[in-house]
Design an enzyme around this catalytic site. Sequence first.
Site, PDB file in Angstrom:
ATOM      1  NE  ARG A  19      -2.740  -1.576   3.206  1.00  0.00           N
ATOM      2  CZ  ARG A  19      -3.158  -1.451   4.472  1.00  0.00           C
ATOM      3  NH1 ARG A  19      -4.039  -0.520   4.794  1.00  0.00           N
ATOM      4  NH2 ARG A  19      -2.700  -2.251   5.417  1.00  0.00           N
ATOM      5  N   GLY A  84       2.911 -14.981   7.517  1.00  0.00           N
ATOM      6  CA  GLY A  84       2.277 -14.719   8.797  1.00  0.00           C
ATOM      7  C   GLY A  84       3.241 -14.231   9.863  1.00  0.00           C
ATOM      8  CB  THR A  85       2.656 -11.969  12.755  1.00  0.00           C
ATOM      9  OG1 THR A  85       1.410 -12.616  13.084  1.00  0.00           O
ATOM     10  CG2 THR A  85       2.350 -10.672  12.026  1.00  0.00           C
ATOM     11  CE1 TYR A 108       3.672  -6.992  14.466  1.00  0.00           C
ATOM     12  CE2 TYR A 108       2.076  -5.239  14.091  1.00  0.00           C
ATOM     13  CZ  TYR A 108       2.362  -6.576  14.349  1.00  0.00           C
ATOM     14  OH  TYR A 108       1.338  -7.465  14.478  1.00  0.00           O
ATOM     15  CG  ASP A 110       4.752  -1.691  10.038  1.00  0.00           C
ATOM     16  OD1 ASP A 110       4.727  -2.031  11.238  1.00  0.00           O
ATOM     17  OD2 ASP A 110       4.037  -2.211   9.161  1.00  0.00           O
ATOM     18  CB  ALA A 430      37.724  48.090  -4.643  1.00  0.00           C
TER      19      ALA A 430
HETATM   20  C1  UD1 Z   1      -1.369  -7.897  12.840  1.00  0.00           C
HETATM   21  C2  UD1 Z   1      -2.050  -8.745  13.908  1.00  0.00           C
HETATM   22  C3  UD1 Z   1      -3.309  -8.032  14.382  1.00  0.00           C
HETATM   23  C4  UD1 Z   1      -2.944  -6.648  14.914  1.00  0.00           C
HETATM   24  C5  UD1 Z   1      -2.178  -5.872  13.857  1.00  0.00           C
HETATM   25  C6  UD1 Z   1      -1.696  -4.575  14.430  1.00  0.00           C
HETATM   26  C7  UD1 Z   1      -1.524 -11.056  13.374  1.00  0.00           C
HETATM   27  C8  UD1 Z   1      -2.019 -12.318  12.755  1.00  0.00           C
HETATM   28  N1  UD1 Z   1      -2.374 -10.012  13.334  1.00  0.00           N
HETATM   29  O1  UD1 Z   1      -2.243  -7.712  11.771  1.00  0.00           O
HETATM   30  O2  UD1 Z   1      -3.914  -8.778  15.396  1.00  0.00           O
HETATM   31  O3  UD1 Z   1      -4.105  -5.958  15.284  1.00  0.00           O
HETATM   32  O4  UD1 Z   1      -1.045  -6.628  13.410  1.00  0.00           O
HETATM   33  O5  UD1 Z   1      -1.131  -3.807  13.419  1.00  0.00           O
HETATM   34  O6  UD1 Z   1      -0.442 -11.024  13.872  1.00  0.00           O
HETATM   35  N2  UD1 Z   1       5.067  -9.314   9.068  1.00  0.00           N
HETATM   36  C9  UD1 Z   1       6.132 -10.136   8.838  1.00  0.00           C
HETATM   37  N3  UD1 Z   1       5.932 -11.311   8.176  1.00  0.00           N
HETATM   38  C10 UD1 Z   1       4.714 -11.691   7.754  1.00  0.00           C
HETATM   39  C11 UD1 Z   1       3.614 -10.847   7.989  1.00  0.00           C
HETATM   40  C12 UD1 Z   1       3.818  -9.665   8.656  1.00  0.00           C
HETATM   41  O7  UD1 Z   1       7.256  -9.824   9.196  1.00  0.00           O
HETATM   42  O8  UD1 Z   1       4.616 -12.757   7.160  1.00  0.00           O
HETATM   43  C13 UD1 Z   1       5.271  -8.044   9.765  1.00  0.00           C
HETATM   44  C14 UD1 Z   1       4.952  -6.875   8.877  1.00  0.00           C
HETATM   45  O9  UD1 Z   1       6.097  -6.426   8.193  1.00  0.00           O
HETATM   46  C15 UD1 Z   1       4.458  -5.838   9.872  1.00  0.00           C
HETATM   47  C16 UD1 Z   1       3.859  -6.682  10.983  1.00  0.00           C
HETATM   48  O10 UD1 Z   1       4.391  -7.980  10.843  1.00  0.00           O
HETATM   49  O11 UD1 Z   1       5.515  -5.093  10.414  1.00  0.00           O
HETATM   50  C17 UD1 Z   1       2.349  -6.707  10.918  1.00  0.00           C
HETATM   51  O12 UD1 Z   1       1.944  -7.187   9.677  1.00  0.00           O
HETATM   52  P1  UD1 Z   1       0.552  -6.739   9.067  1.00  0.00           P
HETATM   53  O13 UD1 Z   1       0.305  -7.570   7.882  1.00  0.00           O
HETATM   54  O14 UD1 Z   1       0.518  -5.282   8.935  1.00  0.00           O
HETATM   55  O15 UD1 Z   1      -0.420  -7.091  10.254  1.00  0.00           O
HETATM   56  P2  UD1 Z   1      -1.766  -7.869  10.243  1.00  0.00           P
HETATM   57  O16 UD1 Z   1      -1.480  -9.320  10.012  1.00  0.00           O
HETATM   58  O17 UD1 Z   1      -2.719  -7.180   9.405  1.00  0.00           O
HETATM   59 CA    CA Z   2      -0.654  -3.506   9.710  1.00  0.00          CA
END
Ligand code: UD1
Ligand code: CA
Length: 533
Positions: A19, A84-85, A108, A110, A430
């Site tokens: 985004r 996934g996180t 995070y 960001d 000058a």
């Molecule tokens: C995540 C949380 C959500 C929370 C939100 C807050 C999970 C499943 N969900 O949402 O509950 O309210 O953050 O902002 O955790 N990232 C990785 N690897 C990945 C995916 C993400 O490193 O595979 C990092 C991203 O770079 C970012 C952070 O994790 O810094 C959050 O990722 P993002 O996709 O924004 O969060 P959501 O999954 O939407």
């Molecule tokens: Ca986010």
Amino acid sequence: MTYTRPTAVIVLAAGEGTRMKSATPKVLHMIGGRSLVHHAIAAARGVDPLHLQVVVRHDRDRVAAHIEACDPDCLIADQDEIKGTGRAVECGLAALPADLTGTVVVTYGDVPLLTSDTLRDLLRAHEASAVGVTVVTSRITDPTGYGRIVRDADGAVARIVEQKDASEAERAITEVNSGIYAFDAVLLREALAGLGTDNAQGEKYLTDVVAVAQARGRGAAAYVLADVWQTEGVNDKIQLAKLGAELNRRTVEAAMREGAIVRDPATTWIDTTVSIGRDTVIHPNTQLHGATTIGADCEIGPDTTLTDMEVGDGATVCRTQGSLSVVGPGASVGPWAYLRPGTELGADGKIGTFVETKNANIGAGSKVPHLSYVGDATIGTGTNIGAASVFVNYDGVSKHRTTVGDHCRMGSDTMYVGPLTIGDGVYSGAGSVIRHDVPAGALTLTDAPQRIVEGWVEANRPDTDSARAAAAARAADVSSADVSSADVSSADVSSADVSSADVSSADVNSADVSGASVASGRHTGDNGEEPQR
Ligand code: UD1
Ligand code: CA
């Protein structure tokens, strides 16, 4: 209450950040003078973890190189293709010692406004409640998109449900997951190993560790943070600007709390890395960037941008752009000055109006007040450089340095053709073009003779306003009974002027230039050079 040093802080930064619509990886975008991920790393450093690690994937090499430059001790871990996180943390843990115990904090890359103070509060709360996981939450009016905190009948945190997996009732919950947690290291590793990707997004969710902690009787708790800015992430350029403005508001307020006087906080931009002394006044439209340090009792601005500058106590810097330069105590710069890298202005010195400097050491009390370029120069103390002077440092191939001594009085419109050394106490006339070294105490001047070609304009530029003005003036002169022939001959070159300039006959001959060559702008001596004396 103190807290135990965390074993690790894992900063997640593997996401793609689509985004942002940018060629630059999201976490490398800047606010307050630092990248988003640098802010996250700095906050984490503040709690002194044994291991500080960032998990990367998207634009991996560029992000990793940047992190290395921000914090050479920061570890880099790579996330694989599983999304996934939860997977991101699992990959991070895999790169840390297998026998990790104690507390692991996850943040995070960001989320730039999170502070070390908040992480300390989280660690204290986590330690006090002795649970398996403590999650930082906030209560917001529009929870859309966030994971919701599901509490049980007793109010304990039962689990976190993602927006896409939530029921209608769960979506109504306004307490949301910030994504910042403190985990027991062993529980975290074991829980992640047992998690699948059976959810709406097909990802390994870090949030699922909360339910695992409860199921295993380890307990989960929430640390509710009132300051929601600290948990807000940057997903697009609108949020980048919004969080940038809020960070700036906080930085400007911090500067005022430390004693700076900021006339207009709304138009003052200060990087988090800047320091400002007491009672220094920052005028509107001022930007202070990078490693800039400003002393006490200064006047900075308006309309001034300083990057990596050092400004001493009591200095004035007005309508100026400067970088990598030093302004001594009590010195004055501007209005309308441009200080390029390597400028060092001594105490009580002056770099005035429409002056550009570069690699220039200007000694204490020395002045370059007007319309000049000083490049690759060393100027002693107490010296005055006349208006409209140029340090001619470039011969078309190489740069050359000029040294001017102490207490010199250098004339206006002087060209310093480097390499050049001018001794102490020198005076210059000058319009000098100084090509040769000048010994201490000498006067140097370039006496290109001034000539007067009577009637030239009317002869060569007929039918112009100039010619008509000249004709009118001559007519008035002739009709005026008061004008003596003595007045006419004194028109700019009296015999006294000529003799005081000590012009040799050779000089006079070399000045024998035709009207045509005056018009074409050529005016040279026999050897093509006006004599410097
Ligand atoms: C995540 C949380 C959500 C929370 C939100 C807050 C999970 C499943 N969900 O949402 O509950 O309210 O953050 O902002 O955790 N990232 C990785 N690897 C990945 C995916 C993400 O490193 O595979 C990092 C991203 O770079 C970012 C952070 O994790 O810094 C959050 O990722 P993002 O996709 O924004 O969060 P959501 O999954 O939407
Ligand atoms: Ca986010």
